[in-house]
Design an enzyme around this catalytic site. Structure first.
Site, PDB file in Angstrom:
ATOM      1  N   ARG A 196      62.306  15.723  -0.870  1.00 36.47           N
ATOM      2  CA  ARG A 196      61.893  16.033   0.508  1.00 36.47           C
ATOM      3  C   ARG A 196      60.458  16.489   0.508  1.00 36.47           C
ATOM      4  NH1 ARG A 196      65.562  19.846   4.179  1.00 36.47           N
ATOM      5  NH2 ARG A 196      64.241  21.391   3.195  1.00 36.47           N
ATOM      6  N   THR A 232      57.247  17.707   6.020  1.00 37.02           N
ATOM      7  CA  THR A 232      58.033  17.024   7.056  1.00 37.02           C
ATOM      8  C   THR A 232      59.549  17.111   6.830  1.00 37.02           C
ATOM      9  OG1 THR A 232      58.046  14.958   5.812  1.00 37.02           O
ATOM     10  CG2 THR A 232      56.187  15.323   7.308  1.00 37.02           C
ATOM     11  N   ASP A 281      66.031  27.407  -2.291  1.00 43.40           N
ATOM     12  CA  ASP A 281      65.775  26.079  -2.872  1.00 43.40           C
ATOM     13  C   ASP A 281      66.626  25.927  -4.127  1.00 43.40           C
ATOM     14  OD1 ASP A 281      64.612  23.947  -4.515  1.00 43.40           O
ATOM     15  OD2 ASP A 281      63.099  23.870  -2.929  1.00 43.40           O
ATOM     16  N   ASP A 336      64.899  24.725  -7.412  1.00 47.97           N
ATOM     17  CA  ASP A 336      64.041  25.770  -7.984  1.00 47.97           C
ATOM     18  C   ASP A 336      64.873  26.869  -8.630  1.00 47.97           C
ATOM     19  OD1 ASP A 336      61.694  24.545  -7.311  1.00 47.97           O
ATOM     20  OD2 ASP A 336      61.328  25.722  -5.508  1.00 47.97           O
TER      21      ASP A 336
HETATM   22  C1  PRP Z   1      67.172  19.042  -1.888  1.00 50.72           C
HETATM   23  C2  PRP Z   1      68.634  18.751  -2.103  1.00 50.72           C
HETATM   24  C3  PRP Z   1      68.854  17.499  -1.314  1.00 50.72           C
HETATM   25  C4  PRP Z   1      67.895  17.661  -0.175  1.00 50.72           C
HETATM   26  C5  PRP Z   1      68.673  18.037   1.040  1.00 50.72           C
HETATM   27  O1  PRP Z   1      66.396  18.274  -2.736  1.00 50.72           O
HETATM   28  O2  PRP Z   1      68.994  18.633  -3.445  1.00 50.72           O
HETATM   29  O3  PRP Z   1      68.600  16.327  -2.056  1.00 50.72           O
HETATM   30  O4  PRP Z   1      66.991  18.712  -0.514  1.00 50.72           O
HETATM   31  O5  PRP Z   1      67.858  18.076   2.150  1.00 50.72           O
HETATM   32  P1  PRP Z   1      68.049  17.118   3.403  1.00 50.72           P
HETATM   33  O6  PRP Z   1      69.499  17.134   3.719  1.00 50.72           O
HETATM   34  O7  PRP Z   1      67.222  17.790   4.465  1.00 50.72           O
HETATM   35  O8  PRP Z   1      67.530  15.771   3.055  1.00 50.72           O
HETATM   36  P2  PRP Z   1      64.793  18.427  -2.842  1.00 50.72           P
HETATM   37  O9  PRP Z   1      64.121  17.422  -1.971  1.00 50.72           O
HETATM   38  O10 PRP Z   1      64.429  19.864  -2.618  1.00 50.72           O
HETATM   39  O11 PRP Z   1      64.498  17.970  -4.311  1.00 50.72           O
HETATM   40  P3  PRP Z   1      64.869  18.625  -5.733  1.00 50.72           P
HETATM   41  O12 PRP Z   1      66.360  18.556  -5.864  1.00 50.72           O
HETATM   42  O13 PRP Z   1      64.192  17.716  -6.679  1.00 50.72           O
HETATM   43  O14 PRP Z   1      64.352  20.037  -5.771  1.00 50.72           O
HETATM   44  N1  URA Z   2      67.176  21.900  -0.129  1.00 52.16           N
HETATM   45  C1  URA Z   2      67.435  23.087  -0.723  1.00 52.16           C
HETATM   46  O1  URA Z   2      67.340  23.207  -1.954  1.00 52.16           O
HETATM   47  N2  URA Z   2      67.762  24.130   0.052  1.00 52.16           N
HETATM   48  C2  URA Z   2      67.874  24.043   1.388  1.00 52.16           C
HETATM   49  O2  URA Z   2      68.196  25.057   2.052  1.00 52.16           O
HETATM   50  C3  URA Z   2      67.610  22.798   1.989  1.00 52.16           C
HETATM   51  C4  URA Z   2      67.275  21.741   1.226  1.00 52.16           C
END
Ligand code: PRP
Ligand code: URA
Length: 206
Positions: free
Chosen positions: A102, A106, A197, A200
């Protein structure tokens, strides 16, 4: 679209530990492992079985075995925390990967990696712990279907009503199995109360 929330005291205990801002990554990963196991068990409850008679040391009796192949597809990165628990439960699954990230500005996810096994004759479990706006899940299910998947379920840890609604609109045939449906999203599209997150916290990258 069906939404199933895991109903178990251990699930609530582990989720509370994941939400706790003071939980360090090593403990977070352990809680995530066990809670993922509980969610995945729920998510695979209706996988078709076939009769499989078995000989015990004393006599023959009725038994059962899985009637379809399974595929598990984590959404990178955070979904990786749910892959190993799935493999512990179902060692013979086929594994695919979808990389989605993400944008911090945005909250729209872009795809950076897709590697999927043949899915046509398998029941496919998409695993991603956070269902926030639902953009990532809707995109991931679209990719699974374009690779032939006809039977898909999603397993998450925390889901927002907005994400559930978006996935239901795009893919009404895909049930969601989750440990919690939270209140909503904040202005940055993070889940409230959520757990922050996930990626993270899992990997200590905050
Ligand atoms: C997080 C999570 C989902 C997404 C959900 O990933 O693991 O894939 O956000 O958000 P959405 O429903 O609004 O699309 P992120 O993009 O933070 O990536 P990461 O797992 O690599 O940290
Ligand atoms: N991705 C995350 O890791 N946490 C949230 O709350 C939303 C998207």
């Amino acid at each position: 679209m069906a939404v199933h929330v895991v109903d178990h005291p251990l699930a609530r205990h582990l989720l509370t530990g994941l939400r706790d801002r003071t939980t360090p990554p090593a403990t977070f990963r352990r809680y995530a492992w066990v809670l993922s196991t509980l969610v995945i068990l729920d998510a695979t409850r209706s996988v078709p079985e076939r009769a499989h008679p078995v000989e015990t040391p004393l006599e023959t009796t009725d038994g059962a075995s899985l009637a379809v192949g399974l595929a598990v597809v984590p959404v990178l990165r955070a979904g990786l925390s749910m892959l190993e628990p799935a493999l512990e439960l179902f060692p013979d699954v086929a594994v695919g990967y979808i990389g989605l990230e993400r944008s911090h500005e945005t909250a729209v996810a872009h795809s950076y990696y897709v590697k999927l096994p043949p899915l046509r004759d398998r029941h496919t479990l998409l695993v991603d712990p956070m269902l926030a706006t639902g953009g990532s899940a809707a995109q991931a299910v679209g990719l699974l279907k374009s690779h032939g998947a006809a039977s898909v379920a999603m397993a998450s840890i925390v889901s927002a009503p907005e994400g559930i609604a978006r996935l239901a609109e795009a893919h009404p045939d895909v049930p969601v199995f989750t440990a919690a449906v939270d209140r909503g999203l904040d202005d940055s599209k993070y889940i409230l109360p959520g757990l922050g997150d996930y990626g993270d916290r899992l990997y200590g990258t905050a």
